[in-house]
Scaffold this active site. Structure first.
Site, PDB file in Angstrom:
ATOM      1  CD  GLU A 182       9.256   5.134  -0.543  1.00 13.47           C
ATOM      2  OE1 GLU A 182       9.249   6.011  -1.409  1.00 13.47           O
ATOM      3  OE2 GLU A 182       8.227   4.656  -0.059  1.00 13.47           O
ATOM      4  CD  GLU A 362       6.052   5.710   3.342  1.00 13.32           C
ATOM      5  OE1 GLU A 362       5.496   5.713   2.224  1.00 13.32           O
ATOM      6  OE2 GLU A 362       7.056   6.381   3.601  1.00 13.32           O
TER       7      GLU A 362
HETATM    8  O1  IFM Z   1       4.008  10.084   0.083  1.00 13.09           O
HETATM    9  C1  IFM Z   1       4.884   9.067  -0.257  1.00 13.09           C
HETATM   10  C2  IFM Z   1       5.972   8.933   0.796  1.00 13.09           C
HETATM   11  O2  IFM Z   1       6.656  10.123   0.975  1.00 13.09           O
HETATM   12  C3  IFM Z   1       6.954   7.871   0.381  1.00 13.09           C
HETATM   13  N1  IFM Z   1       6.307   6.640   0.054  1.00 13.09           N
HETATM   14  C4  IFM Z   1       5.170   6.699  -0.848  1.00 13.09           C
HETATM   15  C5  IFM Z   1       4.183   7.739  -0.373  1.00 13.09           C
HETATM   16  C6  IFM Z   1       2.978   7.791  -1.325  1.00 13.09           C
HETATM   17  O3  IFM Z   1       3.378   8.112  -2.616  1.00 13.09           O
END
Ligand code: IFM
Length: 452
Positions: A182, A362
């Site tokens: 990210e 994710e």
């Molecule tokens: O916890 C975070 C992760 O580290 C990165 N993506 C979003 C998740 C939730 O906010």
């Protein structure tokens, strides 16, 4: 071992998707990141990261907590490996803490840090679980931040050397290496909005950081590929579809620009070797300084694109969008639950950019959990995961090459500026005792995975 798995009946829960609808080689996993779970912030020679420093600033973390202990994964990893294995996943996505293996981000390597990852990888290998390693999930060595962090072009060289060293040591043992998790979050929340480490508020610096994150991705990929590994290599972006809040042409234009700032800026650079003209024009003097050849370097071929999806967004020129107005469930983060957005996003990425392979790296939800006689009936999280798996399947049905789904997260952990208050885990962590307990969402995922 402290893991409570109470027998529960999940028969009442509709299994609207089943594993056998997916390709046989589909990767089913759970994901974590180093700073969020490891703790042991200064153990065995680890250097401080920007998040260690940021947590020290008053008012930055909602519950004034830090990553000193987190889930104590640094010492409890054997138990956590057991939990991962018990879930029945075939893949685990985790990140390496750069300052644990190279305390200053340049110069000497910390062998004790590498030894930690070596034993973790061995234990998972023994259980036949594929490893998916991320090099940078935000915990930049503070020593590099002292030299400007991602704003200083020299960080690209340091990151490339770190990447090559990790690939040399572990590349043949892990299935994939992701450079950055990210980059938008690192740069925009960290250098423009100042709500994440390192807490800077400058759009000029943020956009330069974006450019260096992307450039270092390309440089690292080149260096790692030079080692002749067959490991899959790519990057993970946080992406969501952005809709105009109304038909008003101003809202429509705003949505297009926001999509440019969040999605096209990264995707165009990575997959087309250009920064979108409209966004560069909008940025004006805040646009990053780009040297000749940079975009060519950024646009290396990726073996996969990792997509982190949580919700959709709306853009409006007037009043901020009211997230409750859709009537959909809203998570504890204030994020609307909208599985269809994942299908749309995957289809759009495939149509516009044709990555070789898309992985949902994710996906998950924070909800307040209640433990009643040892059972955590997190029906909303369970439904969230189930419905997003179904949304992933819908994309595959429409011809999108999606190869993986990783639930975020294996267990409750340090949720950045929200501290420990927001729980994303499918496994509950009691932060007083470090006891881990399967929530019903974990039991559902386990059951789903067992139905081959
Ligand atoms: O916890 C975070 C992760 O580290 C990165 N993506 C979003 C998740 C939730 O906010």
């Amino acid at each position: 071992m402290q893991c409570a798995v109470k027998p529960i009946t999940l028969n009442s829960i509709t299994m609207t998707v089943s594993r056998d609808l997916f390709p046989k080689d589909f990767k089913w996993g759970v994901a974590t990141s180093s700073f969020q779970i490891e703790g042991a912030h200064d153990a065995d020679g680890k250097g401080p990261s920007v998040w260690d420093t940021f947590c020290e600033i008053d008012g930055k973390i909602a519950d004034a907590s830090n990553g000193h202990v987190a889930c104590e994964h640094y010492t409890r990893w054997p138990e956590d490996v057991e939990l991962i294995s018990r879930l029945g996943v075939n893949a685990y996505r985790f990140s390496m803490s750069w300052p644990r293996v190279q305390p200053d981000g340049q110069g000497a390597w910390n062998e004790a840090g590498f030894a930690f990852y070596d034993q973790l990888i061995s234990a998972l290998e023994q259980r036949g679980i594929e490893l998916h390693l991320t090099l940078n999930h935000w915990d930049l060595p503070q020593a590099l931040q002292d030299q400007g962090g991602w704003v200083n072009r020299e960080v690209c060289g340091h990151f490339t050397r770190y990447a090559a060293e990790v690939a040399r040591r572990f590349g043949h043992r892990v299935h994939s290496i992701c450079t950055h998790n990210e980059p938008w979050v690192i740069a925009i929340l960290g250098y423009e909005q100042g709500i994440f480490a390192p807490g800077i508020k400058s759009r000029t610096q943020a956009m330069q950081a974006v450019h260096h994150l992307l450039l270092s991705h390309g440089m690292a990929l080149k260096a790692m590929r030079g080692l002749g590994l067959s490991t899959a290599m790519g990057i993970v972006l946080n992406l969501s579809p952005i809709y105009p809040a109304s038909d008003d042409p101003q809202d429509v234009a705003k949505a297009h620009l926001d999509d440019g700032l969040i999605l096209r800026f990264y995707m165009d650079a990575l997959f087309k070797g250009v920064y979108p003209q409209d966004v560069m024009a909008h940025l004006g003097s805040d646009a990053p300084k780009v040297q000749q050849g940079d975009l060519e370097t950024i646009a290396q071929a990726n073996d996969f694109l990792g997509v982190n999806y949580y919700t959709r967004n709306f853009s409006s020129c007037g009043n901020p969008w009211d997230v409750t107005s859709t009537g959909n469930t809203v998570t504890d983060m204030g994020w609307e639950v909208y599985p269809k957005g994942l299908t749309e996003l995957l289809c759009r990425l495939h149509t516009d950019y044709q990555p070789k392979c898309l992985w949902v790296t994710e996906n998950g939800a924070a909800f307040k959990d209640q433990m009643v006689t040892g059972v955590i009936d997190d029906a909303q999280r369970l439904a969230y995961i189930r419905d997003h798996i179904a949304a992933t399947h819908d994309a595959i049905q429409q011809g999108v090459p999606v190869g993986a789904y990783f639930a975020w997260s294996l267990m409750d952990n340090f949720e950045w500026a929200s501290g420990y208050a927001k729980r994303f885990g499918i496994i509950h962590v009691d932060f007083e005792t470090q006891k881990r307990t399967f929530k019903n969402s974990a039991l559902w995922y386990q059951k789903f995975l067992s139905e081959k």
